[in-house]
Design a protein around this motif. Structure first.
Motif, PDB file in Angstrom:
ATOM      1  N   SER A 115       0.824  -1.220   0.000  1.00 55.93           N
ATOM      2  CA  SER A 115       0.000   0.000   0.000  1.00 55.93           C
ATOM      3  C   SER A 115       0.855   1.266   0.000  1.00 55.93           C
ATOM      4  CB  SER A 115      -0.923  -0.021   1.229  1.00 55.93           C
ATOM      5  OG  SER A 115      -1.432   1.266   1.468  1.00 55.93           O
ATOM      6  N   ALA A 116       0.765   2.017  -1.116  1.00 53.78           N
ATOM      7  CA  ALA A 116       1.502   3.288  -1.200  1.00 53.78           C
ATOM      8  C   ALA A 116       0.963   4.271  -0.160  1.00 53.78           C
ATOM      9  CB  ALA A 116       1.356   3.867  -2.607  1.00 53.78           C
ATOM     10  N   GLU A 117      -0.336   4.155   0.123  1.00 52.83           N
ATOM     11  CA  GLU A 117      -0.941   5.067   1.100  1.00 52.83           C
ATOM     12  C   GLU A 117      -0.350   4.824   2.498  1.00 52.83           C
ATOM     13  OE1 GLU A 117      -5.197   4.797   0.980  1.00 52.83           O
ATOM     14  OE2 GLU A 117      -5.349   6.093   2.745  1.00 52.83           O
ATOM     15  N   LYS A 118      -0.292   3.545   2.901  1.00 53.25           N
ATOM     16  CA  LYS A 118       0.271   3.220   4.226  1.00 53.25           C
ATOM     17  C   LYS A 118       1.766   3.543   4.266  1.00 53.25           C
ATOM     18  CE  LYS A 118      -2.642  -0.776   5.254  1.00 53.25           C
ATOM     19  NZ  LYS A 118      -2.516  -2.211   5.541  1.00 53.25           N
ATOM     20  N   GLY A 119       2.453   3.286   3.145  1.00 52.92           N
ATOM     21  CA  GLY A 119       3.890   3.608   3.084  1.00 52.92           C
ATOM     22  C   GLY A 119       4.107   5.102   3.257  1.00 52.92           C
ATOM     23  N   GLY A 120       3.239   5.896   2.578  1.00 58.74           N
ATOM     24  CA  GLY A 120       3.335   7.358   2.683  1.00 58.74           C
ATOM     25  C   GLY A 120       3.062   7.818   4.113  1.00 58.74           C
ATOM     26  N   ALA A 121       2.109   7.158   4.786  1.00 59.65           N
ATOM     27  CA  ALA A 121       1.786   7.526   6.173  1.00 59.65           C
ATOM     28  C   ALA A 121       2.981   7.238   7.082  1.00 59.65           C
ATOM     29  CB  ALA A 121       0.557   6.753   6.640  1.00 59.65           C
ATOM     30  N   PHE A 122       3.649   6.126   6.835  1.00 57.68           N
ATOM     31  CA  PHE A 122       4.842   5.793   7.640  1.00 57.68           C
ATOM     32  C   PHE A 122       5.926   6.862   7.440  1.00 57.68           C
ATOM     33  CE2 PHE A 122       9.119   3.872   7.299  1.00 57.68           C
ATOM     34  CZ  PHE A 122       9.355   3.645   8.657  1.00 57.68           C
ATOM     35  N   LEU A 123       6.142   7.245   6.170  1.00 63.77           N
ATOM     36  CA  LEU A 123       7.181   8.256   5.881  1.00 63.77           C
ATOM     37  C   LEU A 123       6.822   9.606   6.494  1.00 63.77           C
ATOM     38  CD1 LEU A 123       8.000   7.390   2.145  1.00 63.77           C
ATOM     39  CD2 LEU A 123       9.287   6.748   4.192  1.00 63.77           C
ATOM     40  N   ALA A 124       5.535   9.959   6.426  1.00 62.54           N
ATOM     41  CA  ALA A 124       5.102  11.251   6.984  1.00 62.54           C
ATOM     42  C   ALA A 124       5.293  11.260   8.502  1.00 62.54           C
ATOM     43  CB  ALA A 124       3.631  11.505   6.622  1.00 62.54           C
ATOM     44  N   ALA A 125       4.971  10.126   9.164  1.00 63.89           N
ATOM     45  CA  ALA A 125       5.130  10.051  10.621  1.00 63.89           C
ATOM     46  C   ALA A 125       6.619  10.154  10.981  1.00 63.89           C
ATOM     47  CB  ALA A 125       4.537   8.746  11.148  1.00 63.89           C
ATOM     48  N   ALA A 126       7.455   9.508  10.180  1.00 65.29           N
ATOM     49  CA  ALA A 126       8.903   9.574  10.438  1.00 65.29           C
ATOM     50  C   ALA A 126       9.404  11.006  10.292  1.00 65.29           C
ATOM     51  CB  ALA A 126       9.642   8.634   9.475  1.00 65.29           C
ATOM     52  N   GLU A 127       8.900  11.681   9.255  1.00 62.77           N
ATOM     53  CA  GLU A 127       9.283  13.080   9.008  1.00 62.77           C
ATOM     54  C   GLU A 127       8.895  13.961  10.202  1.00 62.77           C
ATOM     55  OE1 GLU A 127      10.742  13.854   5.892  1.00 62.77           O
ATOM     56  OE2 GLU A 127      11.203  15.750   6.917  1.00 62.77           O
TER      57      GLU A 127
END
Ligand SMILES: NC(=O)c1ccc[n+]([C@@H]2O[C@H](COP(=O)([O-])OP(=O)(O)OC[C@H]3O[C@@H](n4cnc5c(N)ncnc54)[C@H](OP(=O)(O)O)[C@@H]3O)[C@@H](O)[C@H]2O)c1
Length: 275
Positions: free
Chosen positions: A34-46
């Protein structure tokens, strides 16, 4: 900088482990579909100030070529891998075959973990002390159907995942024997029932039961607490853990001859597939 790779790192226990290792200062790669879940992980890390150390790789690990692509990508990107978590699952209670012709639970829950464990062994071996976490059956989920690994006859429904988990136990046994000349430690973990997404497709009889598990399971934080000590200081080359408690690997579920047999059978199944 230490490197952690987590399949199924976009959700559930894998996601919580990804956050833990980011907090510890690791480079963390999560793999999921899931690109959406992957993006959420990256945003949280940011947001947490760790954006530069977080990566997401989109891949369908139920497919053999995708696993080979992921192994190649990781090998080219990281000089070594310190922690490899094999947590991706998509639990199907009815029989579906992948494009490679494998039963879907077998493909994602066992075969992917076989390809990633062995494919990354050299890269893991370059770390000072690497550890692989594989969510196996920890001896609880056999027996292995030797004459029907693809579960063509009497598909066991939700038991298909447990069958693959038993294969993961044997994978751990054979991996530690095959790579005995490295410092890689292997931890098999059955976390018990944990309140996660329970990613999968469930038939109408099973779905209410899975809803109940989603509600009644222990918190993800507890599952992480129970396994982290074994990842930080693995007590043996091969360790099996059940809900935070180490269990014996001297039982039939971890039979080295069965493990070698499964390894050979898996090699044969992979023969003829595109490299
Ligand atoms: N939760 C429990 O009660 C429990 C009990 C016993 C064992 N376990 C084991 O613990 C591990 C973690 O479970 P969980 O419950 O935390 O996970 P989960 O919440 O069900 O999440 C599953 C993960 O697998 C990924 N995934 C699904 N299909 C994929 C595919 N084709 N290719 C790549 N990634 C895929 C999902 O990411 P995308 O959505 O991005 O694809 C997601 O990150 C699993 O091995 C599970 O079997 C869990």
């Amino acid at each position: 900088m230490p490197t952690t790779v987590i399949t199924g790192g976009t959700d559930g226990i894998g996601r919580a482990l990804a956050a833990t290792y980011l907090e510890r200062g690791h480079d963390v790669l999560v793999v999921g579909t899931s690109a959406e879940k992957g993006g959420a992980f990256l945003a949280a890390a940011e947001r947490g100030g760790a954006g530069g150390r977080a990566r997401f790789l989109q891949a369908d690990l139920s497919l053999v070529p995708e696993n080979r692509r992921v192994v190649g990508w990781i090998t080219r990107t990281y000089p070594s891998v310190d922690v490899l978590v094999l947590g991706a699952r998509f639990h199907r209670s009815t029989r579906v075959e992948t494009a490679d012709g494998f039963e879907s639970n077998f493909a994602l829950y066992y075969l992917s973990r076989y390809l990633l464990s062995h494919g990354l062994a050299e890269t893991l071996g370059r770390a000072e002390q690497a550890v692989v976490l594989n969510f196996g059956g920890s001896g609880l989920t056999g027996p292995v159907r030797w004459d029907d690994l693809q579960l063509r006859r009497n598909h066991p429904g939700t038991g298909a995942l447990g069958h693959s988990a038993a294969l993961c136990d044997l994978l751990g046994v054979h991996f530690t024997r095959t790579h005995a000349d490295t410092s890689v430690h292997y931890v098999l973990n059955h976390p018990g029932v944990v309140a996660t997404s329970f990613a999968g497709e469930y038939d109408t009889a099973t779905a209410p039961h899975v809803d109940g598990l989603r509600m009644s399971g222990k918190p993800v934080s507890q599952a992480v607490e129970q396994i982290l000590p074994f990842l930080d200081a693995p007590p043996a080359r091969l360790t099996a853990v059940l809900e935070g408690r180490r269990i014996s690997t001297s039982t039939t579920a971890f039979d080295p001859e069965d493990a070698a047999r499964l390894h050979d059978l898996t090699g044969k199944l992979l023969t003829g597939l595109p490299q």
